[in-house]
Write a protein that holds these residues in place. Sequence first.
Motif, PDB file in Angstrom:
ATOM      1  N   LEU A  46      37.498  32.514  40.345  1.00  0.00           N
ATOM      2  CA  LEU A  46      36.306  33.022  40.763  1.00  0.00           C
ATOM      3  C   LEU A  46      37.050  34.550  41.600  1.00  0.00           C
ATOM      4  O   LEU A  46      37.965  34.348  42.222  1.00  0.00           O
ATOM      5  N   ALA A  47      36.588  35.563  41.110  1.00  0.00           N
ATOM      6  CA  ALA A  47      36.847  37.008  41.844  1.00  0.00           C
ATOM      7  C   ALA A  47      36.085  36.911  43.116  1.00  0.00           C
ATOM      8  O   ALA A  47      35.114  36.340  43.288  1.00  0.00           O
ATOM      9  N   ASP A  49      34.240  39.355  44.280  1.00  0.00           N
ATOM     10  CA  ASP A  49      33.003  39.993  43.873  1.00  0.00           C
ATOM     11  C   ASP A  49      31.896  39.138  43.149  1.00  0.00           C
ATOM     12  O   ASP A  49      30.967  39.673  42.660  1.00  0.00           O
ATOM     13  N   GLU A  50      32.295  37.856  42.540  1.00  0.00           N
ATOM     14  CA  GLU A  50      31.563  37.015  41.799  1.00  0.00           C
ATOM     15  C   GLU A  50      30.389  36.662  42.292  1.00  0.00           C
ATOM     16  O   GLU A  50      30.064  36.488  43.609  1.00  0.00           O
ATOM     17  N   VAL A  52      27.766  33.703  41.653  1.00  0.00           N
ATOM     18  CA  VAL A  52      27.848  32.293  41.022  1.00  0.00           C
ATOM     19  C   VAL A  52      26.224  31.811  41.088  1.00  0.00           C
ATOM     20  O   VAL A  52      25.550  31.799  41.889  1.00  0.00           O
ATOM     21  N   ALA A  70      33.407  33.468  46.648  1.00  0.00           N
ATOM     22  CA  ALA A  70      32.610  34.256  45.806  1.00  0.00           C
ATOM     23  C   ALA A  70      31.623  35.130  46.727  1.00  0.00           C
ATOM     24  O   ALA A  70      31.690  35.034  47.998  1.00  0.00           O
ATOM     25  N   THR A 120      27.344  36.111  37.525  1.00  0.00           N
ATOM     26  CA  THR A 120      28.485  36.324  36.766  1.00  0.00           C
ATOM     27  C   THR A 120      28.975  35.106  36.260  1.00  0.00           C
ATOM     28  O   THR A 120      29.967  35.080  35.405  1.00  0.00           O
ATOM     29  N   ALA A 121      28.712  34.027  36.880  1.00  0.00           N
ATOM     30  CA  ALA A 121      29.796  32.631  36.674  1.00  0.00           C
ATOM     31  C   ALA A 121      28.607  31.636  36.899  1.00  0.00           C
ATOM     32  O   ALA A 121      27.881  31.678  37.625  1.00  0.00           O
ATOM     33  N   ILE A 145      26.298  35.767  32.815  1.00  0.00           N
ATOM     34  CA  ILE A 145      27.161  35.137  32.942  1.00  0.00           C
ATOM     35  C   ILE A 145      28.305  35.093  32.274  1.00  0.00           C
ATOM     36  O   ILE A 145      27.960  35.075  30.747  1.00  0.00           O
ATOM     37  N   ARG A 146      29.609  35.218  32.428  1.00  0.00           N
ATOM     38  CA  ARG A 146      30.604  35.681  31.625  1.00  0.00           C
ATOM     39  C   ARG A 146      31.803  34.451  31.400  1.00  0.00           C
ATOM     40  O   ARG A 146      32.369  34.183  30.478  1.00  0.00           O
ATOM     41  N   HIS A 147      31.421  33.417  32.519  1.00  0.00           N
ATOM     42  CA  HIS A 147      32.511  32.482  32.503  1.00  0.00           C
ATOM     43  C   HIS A 147      31.726  31.265  33.350  1.00  0.00           C
ATOM     44  O   HIS A 147      30.823  31.461  34.145  1.00  0.00           O
TER      45      HIS A 147
END
Length: 288
Positions: A46-47, A49-50, A52, A70, A120-121, A145-147
Amino acid sequence: MADGLLDPRRIRELAAELDLRPTKQRGQNFVHDANTVRRIVACAQLAPDEVVLEIGPGLGSLTLGLLEAAAWVHAVEIDDRLARRLPQTVAERQPGDENRLTVIEADALRVDRLTDPQPTAVVANLPYNVSVPVLLHVLARFPTIRHGLVMVQAEVADRLVAPPGSKVYGVPSVKLAWYCAARRVGSVPPAVFWPVPNVDSGLVRLERRDPPQTTASRAQVFALVDAAFAQRRKMLRSALAGLFGSSAAASEALQAAGIDPQARGEVLGVTDFARLAVVADANGLRIG
């Protein structure tokens, strides 16, 4: 803040406070090992700025770890007692982090929208009994959601990542492939859960990708997938005869899509099903 994570003693204290008796019906097996939580969060990559989306946070073990890594966590919890207690648990263990938590008391299969920020996740310890439907629903409803990383029953993990032609390749493998590339990134033993389940768990990492380029809809493709695997041992021309009206019609469509009518569904990838759906649509067949 390592001390912020839950340990076995605190898990049992919370359960006693809530008069909680975990049920198989809701797939309630709570992670009580802080090192496992850290491992899951690390594998999720996780980045800072994620945002979740967590499904089934339970008593908050993973939620606490996610909030350390996150920017925001949306937690969807079906059990009203757990949903109400979660913000308090976060405030007690990691003061201030409750301000970056949204708790949605709902069945995850009925959640179609979330307040901003959008996820985003997805990172979740998914209930064993509904893991695949919930995962597919989330990926369909939330394209932001990208990953992600999901912990599921080991047998389910194998199915999710199976390639065409493998023994465990089936409907979950094909449908997940519409949305994501998936791979196993680890196993989790029963001992880190309370109650202790009878099976191992597997960690599956997801990376969103574009669906196959096709004029057919996802619903059309998925209807063919369901039909092809409903009678797994049958050749495709027989398995799809009901949809196409006859074995001969199914054979003709399969050949037009460049697929051997004598093959079985387990050897087809998602792009093969997408090609077949285009042929079916061109022939005026309304499926999906």
